[in-house]
Each structure stands twice: as structure tokens, then as C-alpha cells.
Design an enzyme around this catalytic site. Structure first.
Site, mmCIF file in Angstrom:
data_model
loop_
_atom_site.group_PDB
_atom_site.id
_atom_site.type_symbol
_atom_site.label_atom_id
_atom_site.label_comp_id
_atom_site.label_asym_id
_atom_site.label_seq_id
_atom_site.Cartn_x
_atom_site.Cartn_y
_atom_site.Cartn_z
ATOM 1 N N GLN A 1 0.856 -1.180 0.000
ATOM 2 C CA GLN A 1 0.000 0.000 0.000
ATOM 3 C C GLN A 1 0.896 1.234 0.000
ATOM 4 O O GLN A 1 1.495 1.581 1.010
ATOM 5 C CB GLN A 1 -0.934 -0.051 1.210
ATOM 6 C CG GLN A 1 -1.781 -1.342 1.245
ATOM 7 C CD GLN A 1 -2.839 -1.404 0.150
ATOM 8 O OE1 GLN A 1 -3.718 -0.546 0.097
ATOM 9 N NE2 GLN A 1 -2.748 -2.403 -0.740
ATOM 10 N N ALA B 1 -11.568 2.247 4.790
ATOM 11 C CA ALA B 1 -10.625 1.454 3.991
ATOM 12 C C ALA B 1 -9.778 2.326 3.065
ATOM 13 O O ALA B 1 -9.939 3.543 3.021
ATOM 14 C CB ALA B 1 -11.403 0.417 3.183
ATOM 15 N N HIS B 2 -8.879 1.689 2.339
ATOM 16 C CA HIS B 2 -7.931 2.431 1.508
ATOM 17 C C HIS B 2 -8.610 3.223 0.393
ATOM 18 O O HIS B 2 -9.535 2.760 -0.231
ATOM 19 C CB HIS B 2 -6.841 1.528 0.927
ATOM 20 C CG HIS B 2 -7.272 0.276 0.267
ATOM 21 N ND1 HIS B 2 -6.375 -0.640 -0.215
ATOM 22 C CD2 HIS B 2 -8.490 -0.257 0.024
ATOM 23 C CE1 HIS B 2 -7.017 -1.645 -0.731
ATOM 24 N NE2 HIS B 2 -8.303 -1.443 -0.596
ATOM 25 N N ASN B 3 -8.125 4.440 0.210
ATOM 26 C CA ASN B 3 -8.568 5.330 -0.870
ATOM 27 C C ASN B 3 -10.007 5.799 -0.737
ATOM 28 O O ASN B 3 -10.581 6.328 -1.692
ATOM 29 C CB ASN B 3 -8.331 4.673 -2.236
ATOM 30 C CG ASN B 3 -6.847 4.435 -2.477
ATOM 31 O OD1 ASN B 3 -6.347 3.323 -2.325
ATOM 32 N ND2 ASN B 3 -6.136 5.496 -2.774
ATOM 33 N N SER C 1 -12.100 2.734 -1.744
ATOM 34 C CA SER C 1 -12.346 3.646 -2.854
ATOM 35 C C SER C 1 -13.762 4.198 -2.896
ATOM 36 O O SER C 1 -14.157 4.786 -3.901
ATOM 37 C CB SER C 1 -12.019 2.975 -4.197
ATOM 38 O OG SER C 1 -10.653 2.611 -4.221
#
Lengths: 353, 353, 353
Positions: free
Chosen positions: C202, C243-245, C263
């Protein structure tokens, strides 16, 4: 912990009536506990439920905790007790290998000079005890745990590693707080104005009764005004969220990943299964059971079991039902129409006869 | 990490067939990775799915990881590989800037004299290693992390900051444990008696296989009797709860906020989406997929996808359906009645014809 | 904090119009805040909603924050303001007893020589600040908190005890991060190949705007490529998973135990109630409200309130409905058949007339 007990010694300690199988000795030293299926010839087992009776006949255990009714069916030595599951729970204490912590303050701990640490308390490496905190006799503050200003850790209470207790919280005696539990973080309170949020500082604290267990990563927020209160003997699993000003009645148990929103009151002797939610400001009656992943959206006045959600199935079948869920109101109206039409038709048909 | 690779070097490292666009050089030094839309002229991108093909034509990337089929459509240099998404994953390792930790024990760490720390392991500031713990070569214990008595951290395994591993747990090699993960807290076990709870001390441990990743704030409880077992290559996201004596099969993946209750067995190669729950004592077949926020209440014998819940909609529409949900049994009975009535009416009408 | 204000001083500070009840003094020193029901004669209370008007008449408070409309009904002194709840929020700041931390670096903290700590920042015992991290003026890093390499903690931001910020994250000014919050752990990204998982390192970071509050045990993952972004003034409760993004728009609020998958983009001024989920890659419009434990599975284009799930009821009633849920498609088809039959029958009957 003395885990070199003989069968006779353990029976005595548990108040069990020991009935030796032929050719066995009460002087056998037990090495531990195990299930009926897995126990070996130096292990004690237990028959807690009739569901497991089928495993009794083949057990290789040294002895089995059983009720009077089951004693005869026991092929090995029997420790007869009124409540074998409870006796098993007592026996687990004998074999618990959770390390003890030496009494005193570890040189790598940081204790504020205005904190009061009982000489019989244990403060581990990396622990931080803030000003005016009080750690009572027999209490254990684990490695890297933090006890905030003015907070109280009762006698015999253990904070495992990496627990955080904020300022102004009071934890009773003989409690267990597991790692990464957070006691006394701010409740989630903000006043909206002009599309922004103004913080409502959380002025209350947290009060936790005696003999409470708090799971890993569980959060119990401080009250906004007045305290959040956890009753005596309450057991809370991991990753549970208890919001500000919640009250949990004595001896209730809350399973993992559940959440109780602000100012809700949970009665005594309640059991809340995993992943359940209780919305804010409601009251839940004593002895209520809430099933897993249920959302309680109103007060519950009567003890009983409560549920929400839908059954799971293969995703294809589920999608067929799920699509229809959105049509339910339409279906109900059409059903009512059919009933009317049929009533009319039948009446009409009757008339035409 | 060597993040000054040229296009040619990276292609070689990934085993890719490099097909240069006219007027470009394989000696270009790449600066990183990015999506097709956002990549600049010194970045590598990838086309992992036909869904993103529309972005390929306009990409400004230096080069793109593509399949043979897509190579011709690539307007810039192509790195042709059988599995572009996998090649992209390998490439991310090159540009990972996660700081390394110097080998050795930081002076602000606390290592018990009876612990065994490999000279090639890294113990960061504030970390606490208890007696008889063993930290193998290449393992990293991050700042303020705690490894309990007798626990094992395998070679190359990294505990980020503020991780807690209780006593008597064994973690394999090449694992990653994110911050505030808790391994080996007590399972939630109590025997009821007279409205109170007697603790069942949790005598088992936790065994984690090699190449396992455990997310932030995820809890894996120790077994009651026997161990909780996480298989090889299992990937667990943040805030997941794994209860006592659960077994997770090799290479399964569990997304955030899911929970698996006590003694459940999850097969190999399963994928559990976020917020899902699995109740205790059930078995889930290999290669099962569970969709988000599904509650699995029974064993699953056949691989496939499983769901529960209802679709979301605007709250007004939803309330109309939700009200009808409580009337479903009544609706079903009325539907059956209508069918009977109509059958009778039709028959009656037929007779009267 | 100056919590020895007189009624007159507090009224001035809040911009309130003070209207004294007969026989009372504006020089009364207030001791704190409380609800209308519980306030004593030296405490200030507030009437935030008409729902609580019934408690106004019997209040024993020294004075009450009220609107102009309610001022006449107030039996004690009134502090008249346009928005009593907002004024109450401002007043809570006066009585907040959250301990301050002395400026400077505690001797038991570990600060890397390449870190930059403003002389007006506070670094508590056990805190670890890694290389190239920057801690701005007025920032507080609580006991045993860790700030990773190159990360930035903005001016006036407070990390309570046991917070973890990974490397390469930027946190704005005047934020509050509660204990065991984790900023910048790896997003959950793996490429499948041959039944195994290859880690997608990441490479992005986390950007958090000014005046953000992050709850206890809340996780905000770093981006895979590019950053996870939390807007200005966002308020996030405990045990939330970002979560990521993910991108969260300014001034949105997310209640406890909710999760936003990778995302996803949440608009500005959204409010997400507890235990809700938003799946990956969707967009949620500004000013959307999501009710408790709802799963948002598609993008929401229009502001409004959105829900999923079923109402809770006693488990016996619930089971009757739940069983029928699985029969819904069948019921819908039978309903349609009945409609056709009845239409035919009626037509037929009409013809036979």
C-alpha cells in the site's frame, strides 16, 4: 495456581463426590482438562449437556465431571457434582497459565509522583500512571497500559497489556480488562450549526462495578453529563462499543462486536449476542435476550428473545427474495384487492345462482 | 527496496516481455506506480480488468502491464505478462516505503532476560518482550508492542506499533500484524450459575501459520481448551473478531468488521466480505463466499456464495416494506386461503356450468 | 479552563441575554452543567428541544439556556440565546476536565533525532516519534502513542494515549484522535494467483483535514496508490473502519462501528448512523443520511435517508416472518397467478352471464 493436584485433591477442591472406576487410583496426578473426545488418561473432562452424552462411553479421560444421573453411565472415574459445567469452570482456574506479574513498579514504568500505587499492586514495563490515579492492592497494570489522571483501579483488577483508561474513571475490584480496551474516551457528541459541528465536551466519567470483564478493543465511552455505568459482574466481549451515558445492569453479558448507543439502559441479566445493536435512549428489560446481528430500535418492556434480519441462503435464492422485499407493500395491496374481488365475485356468483 | 529501477530492469524483475513504444527508451528510470488515469510519464500502470480498457487509450503512463491480448491496444510501452494484476502486486513491493527497523534491541525496549531474541531481529522503542518469548531472525517488534510469556514470533514476521500478543501464542514466519491487533486474549467463556457468571479460564493458545496478515484492531482469541488456529496464507482485515477455538483454513480471506464465533471452522480458500458474521460451532465448506453483512447461522456444506439481509432503499420505501415484513406470515396464510377459495369457486363455478 | 465563572461571566462568554429570576444574583459562581432534571442550584442547564419542555417547570438549575420563545416559561434565571444546544456545547468547553499535558518531551518518551518537535508541543511518557516526523506547536502526543516516519501532526492536534499513526500520514490542526485509533495501516489488497494471495503493498498515505475527530479503535487505512482523504471537520466515532482510498467529504459524521469499503466516496455533510456499511467504489451524495446497520450497496445520487434490514420483534414472531422471506418469490408468483386466474374467472363468468 497449583496444577499438580491429584484426582482426590481436585475432587475435594470442587466439592465433588469422587467415584473411582475399578483399578484406578485417586492419587493420580492430573495434567489438565479436556473435552470428552480429546482427553487423555491424565486429564479431567466434563459432561455439561446431554448432547455430548454419546462421547461419554468412549472417553479416555482419567475422570469426568458428571451429574448424579449420569454417574452410572460413566465408564471411567466420576466426579459427581450438581452442575458439571460450573465445576468445570472452577477447575479451569487451577490450570490457568496466565502469567502473574511481580508485585511492585517495573523500572521501565512511569508513575506520576502524585499517583497512589499500593505496594501490593503490579505496574509492568512501559505502563504509565498519571497524577492522582490510585491503583489498589493486588491490581495489575500490564505492559504499556495507561491509567489517566485521577482514575481508580480497584483491588485485584487486572489490566492486560496496552489497555487505556482515561482520566476520571473508576473501575471496581476483581475486574479483567483485556488488551486495547479503552475506558473513558469521549462520547460522540456534537451540536450542529451552519453545517458544521461544535464539540460537546464530555464531562462525565465511567463507573465499572466489581467482577466485570471487558474484552479486547472494547470501548466504553465517558458520559456527556454524569457517568456511563457498568453494573456488577457484567461480562463484555471483544470489540463492543458502549456509548456515553449507557447503563448496563448487573450480570448482563454482551457478545463481540455489539454496540449500545448513547443513553440506552440495558437491564440486569440480559444476554446480547454478537454483532447486535441497541439504538440510543431506549430501555431494555431485565433478562432480555437479543439474537446475533439484531438491531433493537425501540424499548423492550418484557423479558424474552428478540430478533431482526433475514435468514441466509445461497446468494441466488437470496436475491430472488430480496428483490421481492422491495415489492412487499405492492404485494400486500394486491393481496387485499384479490380478497375483495373474490369476496365480491363469490357474493355475485352466489346471487347469480 | 530499490526504487530507482529502469523500465528494462523492472520488466526483467517481473518476468515481463517489454515492448517499447516508438521513440521511448528502456533506460527510463521509473518513479512509481499509478492507475491508468493518473499515471504520469515516469510511472508504470496496469490493466487488470477489461472494465478499465477504456482508460488505456488515453494513459500517459511510461508503460502498462498488460496481457498478450491487450498489448496491441496499448498506446505506450507494454510489459506483457500472463496476469497483470499479479505483476502489479509484485511491482508494489519495489515502491513500498514502509520504513525498515534497525536490527537489534532499541535501548528503550524492555526484554526479559529469559526471552530469546535473535541477533537479526529488531525490537523497537517501548516494546516489551516477556520471559521465554522467542523472536526469530528478521522478525520486527514495533514500538510499544508487547509479546507475552513463552510466545513465538517467527522469522521475518513484523508486528507494527502497538500490537499485543498474549502468552503462549505461536505466530509463523513472514506474517504481518498491524497496529492494535490482539492475539490471544481470553475467549468469552462463562458458566452461568444462580444468575451470575463463573469464568472459564481459557487454557488454550493461538497458532498462526506462515504468511498470515492480521489487520489493525483485529482480535484472535486464545482457545478454551486447545488452540485457535489460523492456517497458512490467511489474510484478515481490520477489526475482525476471531473467537476461541475457531479454525480458519489456509488461504482464506476475511474482510473488515467480520466476526467468527467460538469453535466455528472456516474452510480453505474462503472469502468473507465485510461485516459478516458466522455463528459458533458451524462448519463452512472450502471456497465458500459470504457477502457483506451476512449472518451465517448454519453450517455450509457446499461451496458457493451466501447472503442474508435486505436491499437498501430510501427510508420511506424501506419502511413500507419493513412494515409488511412483520405481516409476512399473515400474508402467506391469506394467499393460501385465496388459492383454496379460488380453487373451490372455480370448481363450484365449473359444476354450476 | 476557568470553571469558576459567575452566571454573568458565562452569559457574556456565550453571548447570552441574561434574565435574572427574582431574588437571584448574577454573581452566583456556577459549578457545572447538568440536565433539567438533575441540575442543582449552582448548575446551568439547557432546553434544546421542545420534547424536554415538561422538565423546565420543575428544574432546580441556577439558570437555563433557552430560546426567546421559551424564556417566559423558564421558572429560574434564563440565558437567552438563538441556539441553546449550540450554546450548551460551547459551555461544555468551560467545564472540560481533560488533563492538559505539560509542554515539552517527557524523559520517558523516545524521539528520533531526525524528528522535528515544536518546542510548544507535548510528548508524553512512552510516546515514540520516528525519524522525520513533525509535531507542530500545541500538538499533544499522549502516553505510548506512536508517530511513524515522516508523518505530520498539525498544530493543536491531540493524540490521546496509545494512538498509532503509521509513516507518511498527514493530520491537520486542531484534530482529536482517541486512544487506539490507527491511522495508516495497510489497506486490504491482495492479488489472487493459484489459490494464494500476493500482497499489494500500500503505497499511498492518509490525509486528514483540520478539526477532525477520530474515535477510539477507529482505523483509517493508507491508500493503495494515492491517499485516503478525510475532509475538514469530519467527526468519526469509535470502531469505525475506513478502507484504503476512501474519501470522506467535509463535515460528514460517521457513528460507531460503521465501515466504508475501499475507494468509496462519501459526500459532504453526510451522517452515517451506527453499524452501517458502504461497499467499495460507490459514491454517496452530499447530505445523505444512512440509518443504523444499513448496507449501502450502490451509489446514492440524491440526498435523503436510506435504510435496509428488517424491524426487530420477539424472536417467535420474527421467525415466522423470516421463514416466509425465503418463500417471497414463490408467494409473488402465486399472487400473480391468482390475479390472472381471477381475471379469467371474472371474464369467464362475465361471458357466461
Amino acid at each position: 495456581m497449583n496444577d499438580n493436584l491429584t484426582l482426590a485433591q481436585l475432587a475435594e477442591q470442587l466439592g465433588a463426590d469422587l467415584r473411582m472406576a475399578p483399578g484406578t487410583s485417586p492419587e493420580l496426578v492430573l495434567t489438565g482438562l479436556n473435552t470428552l473426545q480429546d482427553a487423555g488418561p491424565t486429564e479431567l473432562s466434563f459432561l455439561a449437556s446431554a448432547n455430548y452424552r454419546r462421547f461419554l462411553v468412549d472417553t479416555r479421560a482419567a475422570a469426568v465431571l458428571v451429574t448424579e444421573e449420569m454417574a452410572e453411565a460413566c465408564p471411567v472415574s466420576a466426579l459427581v457434582v450438581p452442575n458439571p459445567y460450573h465445576a468445570f469452570a472452577l477447575a479451569t482456574a487451577v490450570y490457568d497459565r496466565t502469567p502473574t506479574v511481580p508485585v511492585g513498579v517495573h523500572p521501565a514504568a512511569t508513575v506520576h509522583p502524585d499517583a497512589v500505587v499500593d505496594p501490593k499492586a503490579s505496574i509492568a514495563a512501559g505502563a504509565v500512571i498519571e497524577a492522582h490515579a490510585r491503583i489498589d492492592a493486588g491490581a495489575v497494570v500490564g505492559p504499556n497500559s495507561v491509567v489517566g489522571e485521577g482514575s481508580l483501579i480497584g483491588a485485584g483488577t487486572r489490566l492486560h497489556a496496552n489497555v487505556t483508561v482515561y482520566h476520571g474513571c473508576a473501575i471496581g475490584s476483581d475486574c479483567i480488562l483485556h488488551s486495547h480496551a479503552v475506558i473513558g474516551a469521549d462520547g460522540f457528541g456534537f451540536a450542529p450549526r451552519g453545517g458544521q459541528w461544535t464539540k460537546i465536551h464530555q464531562l462525565g466519567g465511567v463507573e465499572i462495578g466489581d467482577e466485570v470483564e471487558v474484552g479486547a478493543c472494547t470501548c466504553i465511552d465517558r458520559g456527556a453529563l454524569g457517568n456511563t455505568v457498568i453494573g456488577r459482574g457484567v461480562k463484555i466481549d471483544n470489540q463492543v462499543q458502549i456509548a456515553h451515558n449507557v447503563q448496563i445492569g448487573d450480570y448482563s453479558a454482551i457478545a463481540a462486536c455489539s454496540a449500545v448507543a448513547g443513553s440506552a439502559t440495558i437491564g440486569k441479566h440480559c444476554t446480547i449476542a454478537g454483532g447486535a445493536g441497541v439504538v440510543g435512549h431506549v430501555t431494555v428489560a431485565d433478562k432480555t435476550h437479543v439474537t446475533a446481528m439484531t438491531l433493537v430500535t425501540k424499548s423492550i418492556d418484557t423479558a424474552g428473545s428478540y430478533s431482526s434480519g433475514t435468514p441466509f441462503s445461497d446468494s441466488r435464492s437470496w436475491r430472488r427474495s430480496a428483490v421481492r422485499f422491495a415489492q412487499l407493500d405492492d404485494m400486500a395491496r394486491r393481496l387485499r384487492d384479490l380478497e375483495k374481488q373474490l369476496a365480491n365475485a363469490t357474493t355475485g356468483s352466489g346471487e347469480s345462482d
